[in-house]
Motif scaffolding. Structure first.
Motif: not given
Length: 199
Positions: A60-72
């Motif tokens: 679902l990611l597109r240009q300029d989107d951001q995906i955040a996670v608590f930890a790697l």
């Protein structure tokens, strides 16, 4: 002239066992500005490549989107797998942010840190498992029986707690290494948690 384009901000959260919850991860993502409706939750081992929710959010990611996670380590188990995921995110023109490590993929130097942190996380998991195996072997040499019913010694309780805190170490694997049953595993886990609460 308008400002920089800002895309959608989403989050990914993963736990490995049924008795873990998402509280810490979700709280951190919320504080980082990720709407709870945009957090993709997954119950699966980090070793599994075919995780449904991870694949869904990456698609679902597109240009300029951001995906955040608590930890790697919520995202991938190995540095190689982590970099493969990062490449997929960047191919979409999106960005990965890890809150605990306070890094993102906005620069080459930060990608370097991802590799380093991923390597350290993998080493830490290996050390935990190695200590568990070594502790069990040493206990057997000293005549400790890991049969039924096992004595819930401080050493055994600690080994179970260490293994349980490692999201990539499964209950069956721990039981096999320590030579205990599932009921003994959960009894040791309960005892350890009670000691922690009492302290």
């Amino acid at each position: 002239m308008g400002g920089a384009t800002v895309g959608r901000r989403c989050g990914y959260s993963r736990v490995s066992t049924s008795d873990q919850d998402w509280t810490i991860q979700l709280d951190a993502l919320a504080k980082a500005g990720v709407d709870d409706r945009d957090v993709y939750r997954e119950k699966a081992s980090g070793a599994r490549r075919g995780r449904t929710e991870l694949r869904r959010v990456l698609d679902l990611l597109r240009q300029d989107d951001q995906i955040a996670v608590f930890a790697l380590d919520r995202l991938a188990r190995s540095p190689l797998h982590l970099l493969q995921i990062v490449e997929k995110i960047e191919a979409k023109g999106a960005k990965l942010v890890s809150l605990r490590e306070q890094i993102d993929t906005g620069s080459a130097m930060r990608r370097f840190f991802i590799t380093v942190v991923g390597s350290v996380a993998a080493l830490e998991r290996d050390l935990i498992l190695a200590r568990t195996k070594a502790g069990a072997a040493l206990a057997r040499e000293r005549g400790v029986r890991f049969g039924r019913p096992p004595k819930l010694t401080p050493a055994l309780i600690r080994q179970v707690l260490l293994a349980h805190d490692d999201p990539e170490t499964t209950v069956p694997e721990t039981c096999r290494i320590l030579g205990i049953s599932r009921s003994s595993y959960y009894a040791a886990l309960r005892s350890g948690r009670e000691e922690v609460r009492a302290a």
